[in-house]
Design an enzyme around this catalytic site. Structure first.
Site, mmCIF file in Angstrom:
data_model
loop_
_atom_site.group_PDB
_atom_site.id
_atom_site.type_symbol
_atom_site.label_atom_id
_atom_site.label_comp_id
_atom_site.label_asym_id
_atom_site.label_seq_id
_atom_site.Cartn_x
_atom_site.Cartn_y
_atom_site.Cartn_z
ATOM 1 N N ASP A 1 7.391 3.408 3.431
ATOM 2 C CA ASP A 1 8.231 2.236 3.729
ATOM 3 C C ASP A 1 7.985 1.122 2.703
ATOM 4 O O ASP A 1 8.911 0.374 2.350
ATOM 5 C CB ASP A 1 8.068 1.729 5.176
ATOM 6 C CG ASP A 1 6.640 1.471 5.588
ATOM 7 O OD1 ASP A 1 5.716 2.051 4.995
ATOM 8 O OD2 ASP A 1 6.432 0.664 6.518
ATOM 9 N N ASP A 2 6.756 1.036 2.163
ATOM 10 C CA ASP A 2 6.491 0.089 1.066
ATOM 11 C C ASP A 2 7.422 0.395 -0.111
ATOM 12 O O ASP A 2 7.934 -0.518 -0.766
ATOM 13 C CB ASP A 2 5.046 0.231 0.569
ATOM 14 C CG ASP A 2 4.024 0.106 1.675
ATOM 15 O OD1 ASP A 2 3.351 -0.919 1.753
ATOM 16 O OD2 ASP A 2 3.903 1.056 2.477
ATOM 17 N N ASN B 1 -1.934 -2.235 9.538
ATOM 18 C CA ASN B 1 -2.253 -3.188 8.457
ATOM 19 C C ASN B 1 -3.334 -4.176 8.867
ATOM 20 O O ASN B 1 -4.190 -4.555 8.066
ATOM 21 C CB ASN B 1 -1.000 -3.975 8.038
ATOM 22 C CG ASN B 1 -0.009 -3.117 7.282
ATOM 23 O OD1 ASN B 1 -0.345 -2.062 6.780
ATOM 24 N ND2 ASN B 1 1.244 -3.581 7.211
ATOM 25 N N ASP C 1 0.877 -1.185 0.000
ATOM 26 C CA ASP C 1 0.000 0.000 0.000
ATOM 27 C C ASP C 1 0.912 1.233 0.000
ATOM 28 O O ASP C 1 0.966 1.984 0.955
ATOM 29 C CB ASP C 1 -0.986 -0.025 1.182
ATOM 30 C CG ASP C 1 -0.308 -0.080 2.550
ATOM 31 O OD1 ASP C 1 0.836 -0.595 2.643
ATOM 32 O OD2 ASP C 1 -0.905 0.421 3.529
ATOM 33 N N HIS D 1 9.272 -0.294 8.584
ATOM 34 C CA HIS D 1 8.669 -1.606 8.863
ATOM 35 C C HIS D 1 8.750 -2.619 7.702
ATOM 36 O O HIS D 1 9.274 -3.717 7.848
ATOM 37 C CB HIS D 1 7.179 -1.452 9.185
ATOM 38 C CG HIS D 1 6.836 -0.367 10.126
ATOM 39 N ND1 HIS D 1 6.925 -0.511 11.480
ATOM 40 C CD2 HIS D 1 6.381 0.904 9.917
ATOM 41 C CE1 HIS D 1 6.528 0.601 12.075
ATOM 42 N NE2 HIS D 1 6.202 1.475 11.158
ATOM 43 N N ASP D 2 8.162 -2.212 6.554
ATOM 44 C CA ASP D 2 7.942 -3.171 5.459
ATOM 45 C C ASP D 2 9.257 -3.730 4.895
ATOM 46 O O ASP D 2 9.306 -4.868 4.407
ATOM 47 C CB ASP D 2 7.163 -2.491 4.327
ATOM 48 C CG ASP D 2 5.797 -2.012 4.798
ATOM 49 O OD1 ASP D 2 5.371 -2.409 5.888
ATOM 50 O OD2 ASP D 2 5.163 -1.235 4.056
ATOM 51 N N GLU E 1 -2.502 -2.555 15.197
ATOM 52 C CA GLU E 1 -1.477 -2.068 14.247
ATOM 53 C C GLU E 1 -2.188 -1.787 12.923
ATOM 54 O O GLU E 1 -3.139 -2.496 12.564
ATOM 55 C CB GLU E 1 -0.393 -3.154 14.096
ATOM 56 C CG GLU E 1 0.712 -2.827 13.101
ATOM 57 C CD GLU E 1 0.331 -3.098 11.652
ATOM 58 O OE1 GLU E 1 0.840 -2.389 10.775
ATOM 59 O OE2 GLU E 1 -0.492 -4.009 11.411
ATOM 60 N N ASN F 1 0.047 1.015 16.992
ATOM 61 C CA ASN F 1 0.246 2.350 16.420
ATOM 62 C C ASN F 1 -1.043 3.029 15.953
ATOM 63 O O ASN F 1 -1.178 4.228 16.035
ATOM 64 C CB ASN F 1 1.304 2.337 15.287
ATOM 65 C CG ASN F 1 0.940 1.423 14.126
ATOM 66 O OD1 ASN F 1 -0.134 0.844 14.076
ATOM 67 N ND2 ASN F 1 1.864 1.290 13.181
HETATM 68 C C1 BDR Z 1 2.440 -0.504 8.600
HETATM 69 O O1 BDR Z 1 1.411 0.442 8.295
HETATM 70 C C2 BDR Z 1 1.812 1.289 7.265
HETATM 71 O O2 BDR Z 1 1.662 2.624 7.638
HETATM 72 C C3 BDR Z 1 3.233 0.957 6.924
HETATM 73 O O3 BDR Z 1 3.414 1.034 5.523
HETATM 74 C C4 BDR Z 1 3.434 -0.422 7.454
HETATM 75 O O4 BDR Z 1 3.117 -1.399 6.497
HETATM 76 C C5 BDR Z 1 3.012 -0.210 9.960
HETATM 77 O O5 BDR Z 1 2.025 -0.288 10.910
HETATM 78 CA CA CA Z 2 2.748 -0.807 4.167
#
Ligand code: BDR
Ligand code: CA
Length: 332
Positions: free
Chosen positions: A14-15, A181, A10, A260-261, A179, A173
């Site tokens: 970070d993706d 995703n 998405d 993260h990703d 979280e 988060n």
């Molecule tokens: C995840 O949520 C998105 O904001 C980031 O791309 C990551 O995949 C972290 O919680």
């Molecule tokens: Ca992501």
């Protein structure tokens, strides 16, 4: 031999870095990328994905598919929206947008088109026609993978592993329990968890520590000085500003941000980048209440249900950085 992977994204800052690492690392054969609704609407995540693919110059090698624009069923229960959650951006007093993911990357508009088939046909054909087992790496909401597994669970016969960025045990988060995703499509996440696939879960407890890049690491990216390392620095600036404005204190130092990703791709390259692994039972709460989207990671020794997942709680941040920096150097 290079590991065959499909990224589900998405995009998302970070993706974007996860795509660049997968496209540039010689130990990965990136079979394709599928976009999903998540950090941003599908229109944006797809366009951003195509822009990144073109930046790296792999548009003739790596197909991009257009996945789902909405979660499987989540938005059929509007009451869920009353549970408090944090917006991933803020508008400051001067009207500036501060967030981890800008609506569109500051890169040229894409000219590449996504594949013509619908994403499920594309996934099934790509997985089943591959001479080796494929690793699926979903780093956004699990809508596309949930839909795929409902449509044709036999794809799993040729799936090596599903490596998921998502969830949290002691950390969160988006909402107090969820979280992002997993919160964004909890039903899809639970379908994947119950699918019988070999699953590695990389939750916030791990990514906050291991995928953290600090301003003190910036010099190593600047030394490389190519379009990929420069773009990563730009994204890191956005992410650091986002953490400061939206989740102050979430990082060990305020001048840093988690990618993260990217850690899921780094794990596909070198599994020893993750440690403190627990194989256990994980289910996702989709009750619509305050725990909606929580990964319930069973840490008991007297578990009732069979194990279905390996959860990573730690890893090697230096190794992670080395993997990412080495891949940046491969850009030509
Ligand atoms: C995840 O949520 C998105 O904001 C980031 O791309 C990551 O995949 C972290 O919680
Ligand atoms: Ca992501």
């Amino acid at each position: 031999m290079a590991k065959k992977i499909i990224l589900d994204v998405d995009t998302g800052s970070d993706d974007a870095v996860a795509i660049m690492l997968a496209a540039l690392h010689p130990d990965i054969d990136l079979l394709g990328v599928c976009a999903v609704n998540g950090n941003l609407p599908l229109k944006n995540t797809l366009e951003n994905t195509l822009r990144v693919i073109e930046l790296v110059g792999v548009q003739n090698k790596v197909p991009v598919a257009k996945g789902c624009a909405r979660p499987m069923v989540k938005d059929l229960l509007p009451g869920r929206e009353h549970n408090p959650y944090t917006k991933p951006y803020k508008i400051d007093e001067n009207g500036n947008y501060i967030g981890y993911h800008h609506p569109y990357f500051d890169l040229p508009e894409s000219v590449t088109k996504p594949v013509k088939e619908n994403f499920i046909t594309w996934y099934i054909d790509t997985i089943k026609n591959c001479p080796e087992k494929v690793t699926l790496v979903p780093v956004g909401p699990l809508t596309n993978i949930g839909m795929l597994l409902r449509a044709d669970p036999t794809v799993l016969d040729n799936v090596e592993e599903i490596v998921i960025m998502g969830g949290g045990h002691a950390e969160s988060n988006h909402s107090a329990a969820g979280e992002f995703n997993i919160w964004a499509d909890p039903e899809a996440a639970e379908i994947v968890m119950q699918s019988g696939a070999k699953i590695t879960l990389v939750p916030l407890d791990c990514t906050h520590k291991v995928s953290r890049v600090s301003r003190s690491d910036f010099g190593r990216f600047k030394e490389i000085g190519n379009p990929v390392s420069d773009f990563i620095l730009q994204l890191l600036e956005d992410r650091i500003a986002g953490y400061k404005a939206i989740q102050p204190g979430a990082m060990e130092d305020d001048e840093s941000a988690a990618l993260h990703d990217v850690l899921c791709v780094a794990y596909c390259i070198d599994p020893s980048v993750l440690d403190n692994l627990l194989t256990t039972r994980v289910d996702v709460d989709f009750s619509g209440g305050f725990a909606d989207g929580k990964t319930v990671i069973d840490t008991r020794h007297n578990r009732d249900l069979p194990d279905n997942c390996t959860v990573a709680f730690g890893g090697d941040r230096e190794k992670f950085l080395d993997i990412l920096l080495d891949a940046c150097k491969n850009y030509r």
